[in-house]
Write a protein that holds these residues in place. Structure first.
Motif, short mmCIF file in Angstrom:
data_model
loop_
_atom_site.label_atom_id
_atom_site.label_comp_id
_atom_site.label_asym_id
_atom_site.label_seq_id
_atom_site.Cartn_x
_atom_site.Cartn_y
_atom_site.Cartn_z
N TRP A 1 0.87 -1.17 0.00
CA TRP A 1 0.00 0.00 0.00
C TRP A 1 0.90 1.22 0.00
CZ3 TRP A 1 -0.51 4.18 3.23
CH2 TRP A 1 -1.61 5.02 2.95
N THR A 2 0.73 2.06 -0.96
CA THR A 2 1.57 3.23 -1.07
C THR A 2 0.70 4.48 -1.04
OG1 THR A 2 1.48 3.09 -3.49
CG2 THR A 2 3.36 2.05 -2.39
N ARG A 3 1.23 5.50 -0.44
CA ARG A 3 0.51 6.77 -0.38
C ARG A 3 0.42 7.41 -1.76
NH1 ARG A 3 -0.22 8.95 4.73
NH2 ARG A 3 0.87 7.90 6.41
N VAL A 4 -0.69 8.05 -1.98
CA VAL A 4 -0.87 8.80 -3.23
C VAL A 4 -0.15 10.13 -3.07
CG1 VAL A 4 -2.55 9.91 -4.74
CG2 VAL A 4 -3.06 7.68 -3.70
N PRO A 5 0.74 10.49 -3.99
CA PRO A 5 1.46 11.76 -3.86
C PRO A 5 0.50 12.93 -3.67
CG PRO A 5 2.37 10.45 -5.64
CD PRO A 5 1.12 9.74 -5.19
N GLY A 6 0.81 13.75 -2.70
CA GLY A 6 -0.01 14.92 -2.42
C GLY A 6 -1.20 14.65 -1.54
N TRP A 7 -1.41 13.41 -1.17
CA TRP A 7 -2.58 13.05 -0.33
C TRP A 7 -2.09 12.70 1.07
CZ3 TRP A 7 -7.78 13.23 -0.55
CH2 TRP A 7 -8.50 12.50 0.39
N ASN A 8 -2.33 13.59 2.01
CA ASN A 8 -1.90 13.34 3.39
C ASN A 8 -2.84 14.07 4.34
OD1 ASN A 8 -0.53 12.64 5.71
ND2 ASN A 8 1.06 14.21 5.46
N PRO A 9 -4.06 13.55 4.53
CA PRO A 9 -5.03 14.24 5.39
C PRO A 9 -4.59 14.31 6.84
CG PRO A 9 -5.84 12.07 4.77
CD PRO A 9 -4.61 12.32 3.94
N ALA A 10 -3.67 13.44 7.26
CA ALA A 10 -3.19 13.49 8.65
C ALA A 10 -2.41 14.76 8.92
CB ALA A 10 -2.34 12.26 8.95
N ALA A 11 -1.87 15.39 7.87
CA ALA A 11 -1.06 16.60 8.06
C ALA A 11 -1.87 17.73 8.70
CB ALA A 11 -0.49 17.06 6.72
N ASP A 12 -3.19 17.69 8.57
CA ASP A 12 -4.03 18.72 9.19
C ASP A 12 -4.07 18.58 10.71
OD1 ASP A 12 -4.79 19.98 6.79
OD2 ASP A 12 -6.33 18.44 6.43
N TYR A 13 -3.66 17.43 11.23
CA TYR A 13 -3.82 17.16 12.66
C TYR A 13 -2.55 16.70 13.35
CZ TYR A 13 -8.48 16.92 10.62
OH TYR A 13 -9.61 17.21 9.91
N VAL A 14 -1.60 16.16 12.62
CA VAL A 14 -0.39 15.61 13.22
C VAL A 14 0.75 16.59 13.01
CG1 VAL A 14 1.28 13.72 13.19
CG2 VAL A 14 -1.16 13.23 12.90
N THR A 15 1.27 17.11 14.10
CA THR A 15 2.37 18.07 14.02
C THR A 15 3.69 17.38 14.32
OG1 THR A 15 2.03 18.66 16.35
CG2 THR A 15 0.88 19.99 14.70
N ALA A 16 4.78 18.09 14.06
CA ALA A 16 6.11 17.56 14.38
C ALA A 16 6.17 17.24 15.87
CB ALA A 16 7.18 18.57 14.01
N GLY A 17 6.68 16.07 16.16
CA GLY A 17 6.71 15.59 17.54
C GLY A 17 5.70 14.50 17.77
N GLN A 18 4.62 14.49 16.97
CA GLN A 18 3.63 13.43 17.06
C GLN A 18 3.70 12.55 15.81
OE1 GLN A 18 -0.55 14.60 17.60
NE2 GLN A 18 -0.56 13.54 19.56
N ASP A 19 4.75 12.75 15.04
CA ASP A 19 4.98 11.95 13.85
C ASP A 19 5.92 10.80 14.20
OD1 ASP A 19 7.27 13.39 14.32
OD2 ASP A 19 7.24 14.49 12.43
N GLU A 20 6.40 10.09 13.17
CA GLU A 20 7.26 8.93 13.42
C GLU A 20 8.57 9.29 14.13
OE1 GLU A 20 9.92 5.95 10.72
OE2 GLU A 20 7.89 6.34 10.03
N PRO A 21 9.32 10.31 13.66
CA PRO A 21 10.53 10.67 14.40
C PRO A 21 10.22 11.10 15.84
CG PRO A 21 10.56 11.64 12.20
CD PRO A 21 9.18 11.09 12.41
N GLY A 22 9.10 11.77 16.02
CA GLY A 22 8.71 12.18 17.36
C GLY A 22 8.44 10.99 18.26
N TYR A 23 7.82 9.97 17.69
CA TYR A 23 7.57 8.76 18.48
C TYR A 23 8.88 8.12 18.90
CZ TYR A 23 6.67 3.91 19.59
OH TYR A 23 6.68 2.69 20.22
N ARG A 24 9.81 8.03 17.99
CA ARG A 24 11.09 7.39 18.33
C ARG A 24 11.79 8.14 19.47
NH1 ARG A 24 12.62 3.45 14.88
NH2 ARG A 24 11.68 3.35 12.81
N ARG A 25 11.75 9.47 19.40
CA ARG A 25 12.38 10.24 20.47
C ARG A 25 11.64 10.03 21.78
NH1 ARG A 25 12.47 14.19 16.39
NH2 ARG A 25 10.63 15.20 17.30
N TRP A 26 10.32 10.06 21.71
CA TRP A 26 9.51 9.92 22.93
C TRP A 26 9.75 8.58 23.61
CZ3 TRP A 26 5.67 6.29 23.94
CH2 TRP A 26 4.92 6.50 25.11
#
Length: 285
Positions: A44-69
Motif C-alpha cells: 500500500w503506497t501513499r498517493v502523492p499529495g494526499w496526506n489528510p493526517a497533516a491537518d492534525y499531526v504536528t512535528a513531535g507526534q509523527d514517526e521521528p517524534g515517536y522514536r524520540r519519545w
C-alpha cells in the motif's frame, strides 16, 4: 620376564579385535522439505499529495517524534511492548500501527502534554471492540486509516476541549483519517451506510468533524456531525446509493483531476491491506 621393546611396539600396533570395534551407525538420509510458498505481499503506497493526517499531526507526534519519545524513558519500551502484545492476543494488532494508537490529542503542544501516552492497562480492553469494528467495517469501505487521536487523560481532555464524558478518556474512542483518496461526502456516505447496518451490534459510535477526520468508538450506538451543507451526516434512513458509474470526485483534495467510479473505489478499499502487514515502530525493540 621382560619383553623386548620391539615386541612391545609390535603388540601396540596390532589391529584391535572385532569385539573392540564400535562401528558408527549410519546417519539417516537428509530429507529436504520444500519451502512454503510465501503469501503474496500486498503493498500500500501513499498517493502523492494526499496526506489528510497533516491537518492534525504536528512535528513531535509523527514517526521521528515517536522514536524520540519512546527512548526518553527506559520504561516506555516495555510499556509499548506490553500494549502491543495485548492487542496481538486480542486479535486486533496491525489494524493500525501500534505507535499511532498511542497518539494523544492534536492540541498536545498547546496543552503542554505528551505527544504519546500508554494508557492504564485497565483501559486497554475498551479499544478492542472499536478496532474490531474498524477492521471489519471501516477499512473494507474506505481503505486503510490512520489514528490521529486516541487516549486523553482527564487534564489533556479538558484542555483540548473534549466533553467531560468523552470516551477518549477511557480509550474506547479513536479519531481517524482515511489514507486512500476520497472526498468528504463519499467518506460520510460509505461509513454511514455501513454503520446503519453493522453499528448496533458493536455499540459503535460514529462522528464526523471538519475535513476528513472522523471518530469511532464502541461505547454507544449513535452518530453525530453534519455534511458540507449543514445536513445531518447520517440520516436515520439513507437514500438509495446512486447506480454505477456514479463518481467520487477526489480532484479537489489531490489536485490531480482524477476521478474513480464508486464500484472501483469500494473494490480497491476491500483489496487494500490493513496498514497493516507490518508495524516497524511498535513495539520498538
Amino acid at each position: 620376564m621382560r619383553l623386548p621393546a620391539a615386541l612391545l611396539l609390535a603388540l601396540s600396533c596390532a589391529a584391535p579385535s572385532a569385539a573392540q570395534l564400535h562401528p558408527v551407525p549410519a546417519l539417516p538420509p537428509v530429507v529436504t522439505l520444500p519451502l512454503p510458498t510465501p503469501a503474496p505481499v500486498q503493498s500500500w503506497t501513499r498517493v502523492p499529495g494526499w496526506n489528510p493526517a497533516a491537518d492534525y499531526v504536528t512535528a513531535g507526534q509523527d514517526e521521528p517524534g515517536y522514536r524520540r519519545w519512546v527512548l526518553e524513558q527506559p520504561w516506555r519500551q516495555s510499556a509499548v511492548r506490553q500494549f502491543h502484545d495485548y492487542l496481538t492476543a486480542s486479535g486486533v494488532s496491525f489494524v493500525a500501527p501500534t505507535w499511532q494508537l498511542l497518539r494523544t490529542a492534536s492540541d498536545w503542544q498547546r496543552c503542554g502534554a505528551q505527544p504519546f501516552e500508554v494508557p492504564p492497562s485497565e483501559d486497554w480492553p475498551n479499544i478492542v471492540n472499536t478496532l474490531r469494528y474498524v477492521r471489519d467495517h471501516v477499512v473494507p469501505r474506505v481503505g486503510p486509516v490512520e489514528p490521529v487521536s486516541v487516549f486523553r487523560n482527564a487534564g489533556l481532555n479538558r484542555c483540548a476541549g473534549g466533553a467531560p464524558e468523552s470516551v477518549h478518556r477511557s480509550m474506547s474512542a479513536v479519531d481517524f483519517v482515511p489514507l486512500s483518496p476520497i472526498d468528504r461526502p463519499g467518506l460520510i456516505r460509505r461509513l454511514c451506510a455501513e454503520h446503519q447496518v453493522e453499528g448496533p451490534r458493536y455499540n459503535a459510535g460514529l462522528g464526523f468533524y471538519t475535513k476528513l477526520r472522523f471518530h469511532v468508538d464502541s461505547w454507544k450506538y449513535r452518530t453525530w456531525g453534519r455534511g458540507d451543507h449543514g445536513e445531518v451526516a447520517c440520516p436515520k434512513v439513507l437514500p438509495p446509493a446512486p447506480s454505477v458509474p456514479a463518481t467520487d470526485v477526489i480532484a479537489a483534495a489531490t489536485g490531480s483531476g482524477a476521478t474513480t467510479t464508486r464500484a472501483a473505489s469500494v473494490q480497491a478499499a476491500k483489496a487494500a491491506p490493513d496498514p497493516l502487514d507490518k508495524d516497524p515502530l511498535a513495539p520498538l525493540r
